[in-house]
Design a protein around this motif. Structure first.
Motif, PDB file in Angstrom:
ATOM      1  N   UNK A 492       1.306  -1.039  -0.113  1.00  0.00           N
ATOM      2  CA  UNK A 492      -0.325  -0.224   0.094  1.00  0.00           C
ATOM      3  C   UNK A 492       1.026   0.760  -0.054  1.00  0.00           C
ATOM      4  N   UNK A 493       0.418   1.994  -0.863  1.00  0.00           N
ATOM      5  CA  UNK A 493       1.375   3.832  -0.705  1.00  0.00           C
ATOM      6  C   UNK A 493       0.999   4.039  -1.585  1.00  0.00           C
ATOM      7  N   UNK A 494       2.061   4.934  -2.446  1.00  0.00           N
ATOM      8  CA  UNK A 494       2.075   6.287  -3.503  1.00  0.00           C
ATOM      9  C   UNK A 494       3.859   5.083  -4.009  1.00  0.00           C
ATOM     10  N   UNK A 495       3.581   5.052  -5.295  1.00  0.00           N
ATOM     11  CA  UNK A 495       4.824   4.324  -5.495  1.00  0.00           C
ATOM     12  C   UNK A 495       5.103   4.726  -7.205  1.00  0.00           C
ATOM     13  N   UNK A 496       6.145   5.782  -7.145  1.00  0.00           N
ATOM     14  CA  UNK A 496       6.192   5.824  -8.988  1.00  0.00           C
ATOM     15  C   UNK A 496       6.856   4.629  -9.614  1.00  0.00           C
ATOM     16  N   UNK A 497       6.635   5.099 -10.837  1.00  0.00           N
ATOM     17  CA  UNK A 497       6.636   4.038 -12.082  1.00  0.00           C
ATOM     18  C   UNK A 497       7.338   4.896 -12.842  1.00  0.00           C
ATOM     19  N   UNK A 498       8.632   4.913 -12.822  1.00  0.00           N
ATOM     20  CA  UNK A 498       9.739   6.400 -13.844  1.00  0.00           C
ATOM     21  C   UNK A 498      10.421   5.515 -14.894  1.00  0.00           C
ATOM     22  N   UNK A 499      11.081   6.319 -15.977  1.00  0.00           N
ATOM     23  CA  UNK A 499      11.928   5.476 -16.897  1.00  0.00           C
ATOM     24  C   UNK A 499      13.906   5.836 -15.835  1.00  0.00           C
ATOM     25  N   UNK A 500      14.053   4.844 -16.079  1.00  0.00           N
ATOM     26  CA  UNK A 500      14.552   5.026 -15.447  1.00  0.00           C
ATOM     27  C   UNK A 500      16.249   5.490 -16.240  1.00  0.00           C
ATOM     28  N   UNK A 501      15.435   6.124 -17.533  1.00  0.00           N
ATOM     29  CA  UNK A 501      16.435   7.339 -18.720  1.00  0.00           C
ATOM     30  C   UNK A 501      16.525   8.428 -18.164  1.00  0.00           C
ATOM     31  N   UNK A 502      17.222   8.818 -17.196  1.00  0.00           N
ATOM     32  CA  UNK A 502      16.812  10.623 -16.540  1.00  0.00           C
ATOM     33  C   UNK A 502      17.123  11.419 -17.064  1.00  0.00           C
ATOM     34  N   UNK A 503      17.189  11.968 -17.943  1.00  0.00           N
ATOM     35  CA  UNK A 503      16.971  13.049 -18.932  1.00  0.00           C
ATOM     36  C   UNK A 503      15.753  12.905 -19.591  1.00  0.00           C
ATOM     37  N   UNK A 504      14.948  11.630 -19.741  1.00  0.00           N
ATOM     38  CA  UNK A 504      13.243  11.377 -20.654  1.00  0.00           C
ATOM     39  C   UNK A 504      12.618  11.498 -19.061  1.00  0.00           C
ATOM     40  N   UNK A 505      12.953  11.050 -17.927  1.00  0.00           N
ATOM     41  CA  UNK A 505      12.476  11.282 -16.966  1.00  0.00           C
ATOM     42  C   UNK A 505      12.098  12.279 -16.188  1.00  0.00           C
ATOM     43  N   UNK A 506      13.456  13.447 -16.716  1.00  0.00           N
ATOM     44  CA  UNK A 506      12.933  14.615 -15.677  1.00  0.00           C
ATOM     45  C   UNK A 506      12.252  15.085 -16.327  1.00  0.00           C
ATOM     46  N   UNK A 507      12.154  15.039 -17.949  1.00  0.00           N
ATOM     47  CA  UNK A 507      11.051  15.538 -18.622  1.00  0.00           C
ATOM     48  C   UNK A 507       9.901  14.595 -18.915  1.00  0.00           C
ATOM     49  N   UNK A 508       9.713  14.113 -17.847  1.00  0.00           N
ATOM     50  CA  UNK A 508       7.933  13.978 -17.823  1.00  0.00           C
ATOM     51  C   UNK A 508       7.693  12.158 -17.784  1.00  0.00           C
ATOM     52  N   UNK A 509       8.332  11.375 -18.137  1.00  0.00           N
ATOM     53  CA  UNK A 509       8.777   9.634 -18.865  1.00  0.00           C
ATOM     54  C   UNK A 509       8.292   9.524 -17.458  1.00  0.00           C
ATOM     55  N   UNK A 510       7.263   9.771 -16.193  1.00  0.00           N
ATOM     56  CA  UNK A 510       6.787   8.767 -15.464  1.00  0.00           C
ATOM     57  C   UNK A 510       5.474   8.466 -15.051  1.00  0.00           C
TER      58      UNK A 510
END
Length: 544
Positions: A492-510
């Motif tokens: 239970x909780x609020x869990x992050x599902x994200x791109x591990x490719x950091x530029x993509x994650x930084x610009x919205x891929x999560x």
């Protein structure tokens, strides 16, 4: 959902327990980490790095299953800062996850203490900064969890072990990299690969005839690598917390955010041997870094040439290898019961997500999106908004379960998908780009059941491995291909599902997965930590 207030006596007891229901024999480990800027020389020239207690990379955490970990992070940077614990499940407490959806960042010149338990876990993991582009400057390290002595391991005990943190690296300052992304530009190609913060310099020493455990993690920003050791086979034994069938390989691909553990027997003559990591899917540029495996007493340098790996852009080679890495169904995990007792292939799927990544120009700037939504983090962490029922922070209708119709322009939004606790879900990652993606899920491990070329269709399920697929927390998605996972959302909780490719994650891929039920119990989710930081719309709320 706003939580009920428990009696003060009960709260006092919980506070004494660190808000974690643990048994008396569970060990506590205490760490104090000072986060500072400092001068480092990974490529032979001075540059600014992020240090932990003066170290780059940071100190390796050596834990045992069920240890309670308390890390007092003192932020001496000039920016807000958070650390996330990659692959550490943190049962019942997304409060300690260390991402902007669950935690207010630690302000400069202040501190915050993480408290969590590595409950029923073993394996090779890492930690790293989750804020801004801090990972490009350091602040990362290894996090190893050994089994308790009462639990057997499915291989002879090694004679020693080494932790190898391998990843791409930039000479450019992380603040300059961030300004490039903020201006809507892509990052340049990395300058190098490093092993434990060094290029062509690290040395690992062992004795002839003995066997050593190598814990290998990809801590880079965006680059997959192939790992190999001259004249030695790599016997894979564990991947991100699960024992594997013990196959031997000449080399292994490790994608961004992933970790593998191998046994290496020093069966050669007494000499030096070259350890090689080279970039994958980066033709025509290939980055290579080396380290030395040194036999005790060696007076001989390693022979040349370097051991060769697969062709840089040979995607099929990588897919075939990935399919051979399978779960050991007869081995114990961190508990006495076998790993294979969970027959995931027989469980009905309650919900399917098809998540397609895309590149977009929004408001004149480069962004990355999932199902047409480019994620933005609100000033109020999603977990605080959910806990205190604060309106206007997020809703569960922003992002859809399937990709937007072709031609629909992407837009900014805060992406949260709602699940009920214990839902069993199928998630397909659809990669429509010409480069390899990597996806990470906080809070839960998942079964990787399939890889395929082109577009996923329902008939693709016929190719799934429903018996001994690997459980892991990060899965690669090859160019113009798909990867499928099955996951029991039992945390239970609020869990992050994200791109591990950091530029993509930084610009919205999560995005975030809200795993919820209406039961109010510390046995399903711990209370708001007494030391929780409040910010955004929660800034002036009472903490009691």
């Amino acid at each position: 959902m706003k939580q009920s207030i428990l009696p003060s006596v009960f709260l006092g007891i919980l506070a004494c327990w660190g808000v974690l229901p643990v048994t008396a024999e569970d060990r506590y480990q205490y760490f104090t980490w000072e986060i500072t800027n400092g001068t480092i020389y990974p490529l032979g020239v001075p540059q600014q790095g992020i240090l932990i207690n003066g170290q780059f990379p940071g100190p390796t955490v050596e834990a045992i299953t069920n240890d309670n970990i308390l890390v007092n992070v003192i932020n001496k940077l000039d920016e807000k800062f958070l650390i996330t614990w990659s692959g550490i499940k943190q049962r019942r407490t997304s409060w300690q996850d260390g991402v902007l959806g669950t935690n207010c960042p630690i302000p400069p010149k202040s501190n915050w203490t993480y408290k969590f338990q590595v409950k029923d876990q073993i394996g090779t993991y890492t930690y790293f900064p989750s804020t801004k582009i801090h990972k490009a400057a350091g602040g990362f390290g290894g996090f190893n969890v050994a089994q308790r002595s009462v639990i057997s391991i499915p291989y002879p005990a090694p004679d020693g072990e080494f932790t190898l943190l391998i990843g791409d690296w930039y000479k450019t300052n992380h603040k300059v990299l961030r300004r490039l992304l903020d201006a809507g530009r892509s990052l340049p190609y990395p300058d190098a690969l490093l092993i434990n913060g060094q290029k062509d310099a690290a040395v690992f020493t062992g004795e002839a005839g003995k066997t050593y455990k190598f814990r290998v993690s990809n801590v880079g920003m965006s680059t997959s690598f192939n790992f190999r050791i001259q004249g030695h086979l790599l016997k894979i034994i564990e991947v991100e917390g699960s024992h594997t069938i013990q196959e031997s390989y000449d080399s292994l691909d490790v994608h961004v955010g992933q970790s593998v553990t191998v046994l290496v027997t020093l069966s050669g003559s007494i000499s030096d041997y070259i350890i090689v990591a080279s970039s994958r899917f980066t033709d025509p540029i290939v980055l290579t870094t080396t380290a030395t495996l040194r036999y005790s007493g060696s007076n001989s340098k390693a022979q040349i040439p370097l051991p060769s790996g697969p062709a840089t852009n040979d995607v099929e080679w990588s897919i075939k290898q990935a399919r051979t890495i399978r779960l050991n169904l007869t081995a114990n995990a961190a508990r006495p019961n076998p790993q294979g007792s969970f027959h995931y292939g027989t469980i009905p799927v309650q919900r399917t997500l098809v998540l397609a990544n895309s590149k977009a120009i929004i408001n004149g700037k480069l962004r990355y999106a999932v199902n047409g939504i480019s994620h933005i983090n609100p000033n109020t962490p999603l977990k605080l908004a959910d806990w205190f029922n604060i309106p206007g922070v997020f809703d569960l209708n922003t992002i859809k379960d399937v990709p937007s119709p072709q031609g629909t322009p992407a837009k900014l939004g805060t992406s949260v998908i709602g699940f009920t606790l214990h839902d069993f879900a199928e998630i397909i990652f659809q990669n429509n780009e010409n480069y390899t993606q990597s996806w990470h899920m906080d809070g839960s491990s998942f079964y990787v059941v399939g890889y395929g070329n082109g577009l996923w269709i329902p008939d693709s399920r016929k190719t799934y491995n429903l018996v001994d697929g690997m459980t892991r927390h990060t899965v690669q998605v090859y160019p113009n291909s798909w990867s499928a996972i099955l996951v029991s959302l039992d945390n239970k909780g609020m869990w992050n599902l994200r791109s591990a490719i950091w530029p993509q994650r930084y610009l919205g891929q999560e995005l975030y997965l809200r795993v919820w039920n209406n039961e109010q119990s510390v046995y399903t989710e711990t209370l708001l930590p007494p030391n929780a930081l409040f910010c955004g719309k929660a800034k002036h709320l009472p903490k009691s």
